[in-house]
Design an enzyme around this catalytic site. Structure first.
Site, short mmCIF file in Angstrom:
data_model
loop_
_atom_site.label_atom_id
_atom_site.label_comp_id
_atom_site.label_asym_id
_atom_site.label_seq_id
_atom_site.Cartn_x
_atom_site.Cartn_y
_atom_site.Cartn_z
N HIS A 1 0.85 -1.19 0.00
CA HIS A 1 0.00 0.00 0.00
C HIS A 1 0.89 1.25 0.00
O HIS A 1 2.02 1.21 0.51
CB HIS A 1 -0.88 0.02 1.24
CG HIS A 1 -2.03 -0.92 1.19
ND1 HIS A 1 -3.23 -0.66 1.81
CD2 HIS A 1 -2.19 -2.13 0.59
CE1 HIS A 1 -4.06 -1.65 1.61
NE2 HIS A 1 -3.46 -2.57 0.86
N GLU B 1 0.88 3.94 1.76
CA GLU B 1 1.32 4.41 3.07
C GLU B 1 2.48 3.58 3.61
O GLU B 1 3.45 4.12 4.14
CB GLU B 1 0.17 4.34 4.09
CG GLU B 1 -1.04 5.17 3.72
CD GLU B 1 -2.11 4.37 2.98
OE1 GLU B 1 -3.29 4.63 3.23
OE2 GLU B 1 -1.77 3.52 2.14
N CYS C 1 -6.64 2.35 5.22
CA CYS C 1 -7.33 1.15 5.68
C CYS C 1 -6.87 0.81 7.10
O CYS C 1 -6.01 1.48 7.67
CB CYS C 1 -7.03 -0.01 4.73
SG CYS C 1 -5.31 -0.61 4.84
N CYS D 1 -2.97 0.08 7.25
CA CYS D 1 -2.15 1.29 7.15
C CYS D 1 -2.34 2.21 8.35
O CYS D 1 -1.38 2.81 8.85
CB CYS D 1 -2.45 2.01 5.84
SG CYS D 1 -1.93 1.04 4.41
#
Length: 158
Positions: free
Chosen positions: A51, A53, A81, A84
């Site tokens: 992801h 992040e 999410c 993260c």
């Protein structure tokens, strides 16, 4: 909060879109300098951990020489999410600036607010809706294009 950094996060999101990835971008800022950048690479790297992040946190930690990012601000185009958000808390990031909210999976206020749970040993300052329209537009354009490509592929198969 500085809009130039959200614009940089949007540039990262557009890089993801060019690779066929869901266009989410992130930058981490320390002392008015970008120390970490990331964009979604889940399909590219074949891992759920890629992801935007998490990739930005890895780069920022390497730059800082520490896993603690206590005086850093993260700019992210889409609400993080649960994975993260947990990583943001664990990294001790001071502040998160979010573009668009994510009512289906967001954990910075939509479904949960992991970033500001008093039960954890660290809470994150949070600002949402920054350049929201621009951040949402990148996602909308990507998914319109994806649906069109999927429709064309289905027609070719028939």
């Amino acid at each position: 909060m500085n809009l130039k950094y959200m614009k940089e996060a949007i540039k990262e999101a557009k890089k993801a879109a060019k690779k066929g990835e869901v266009p989410i971008g992130c930058v981490i800022v320390y002392d008015d300098k970008i120390i970490g950048r990331g964009h979604n690479k889940r399909n590219t790297n074949k891992t759920t951990l890629a992801h935007a992040e998490l990739l930005a946190i890895q780069k920022a930690s390497k730059t800082m020489g520490d896993w603690r990012l206590e005086d850093c601000t993260m700019y992210i185009t889409l609400e993080p999410c649960q994975m993260c958000s947990g990583a943001i808390v664990q990294a001790r990031i001071k502040e998160v600036i979010v573009g668009a909210m994510n009512p289906k999976a967001g954990c910075a206020g939509s479904i949960l607010n992991i970033l500001q749970m008093k039960e954890f040993n660290h809470q994150v300052e949070l600002e949402t809706g920054v350049m929201e329209e621009e951040c949402s537009q990148v996602l909308k354009e990507f998914f319109v294009g994806l649906r069109e490509r999927n429709k064309q592929e289905k027609q070719v198969q028939e």
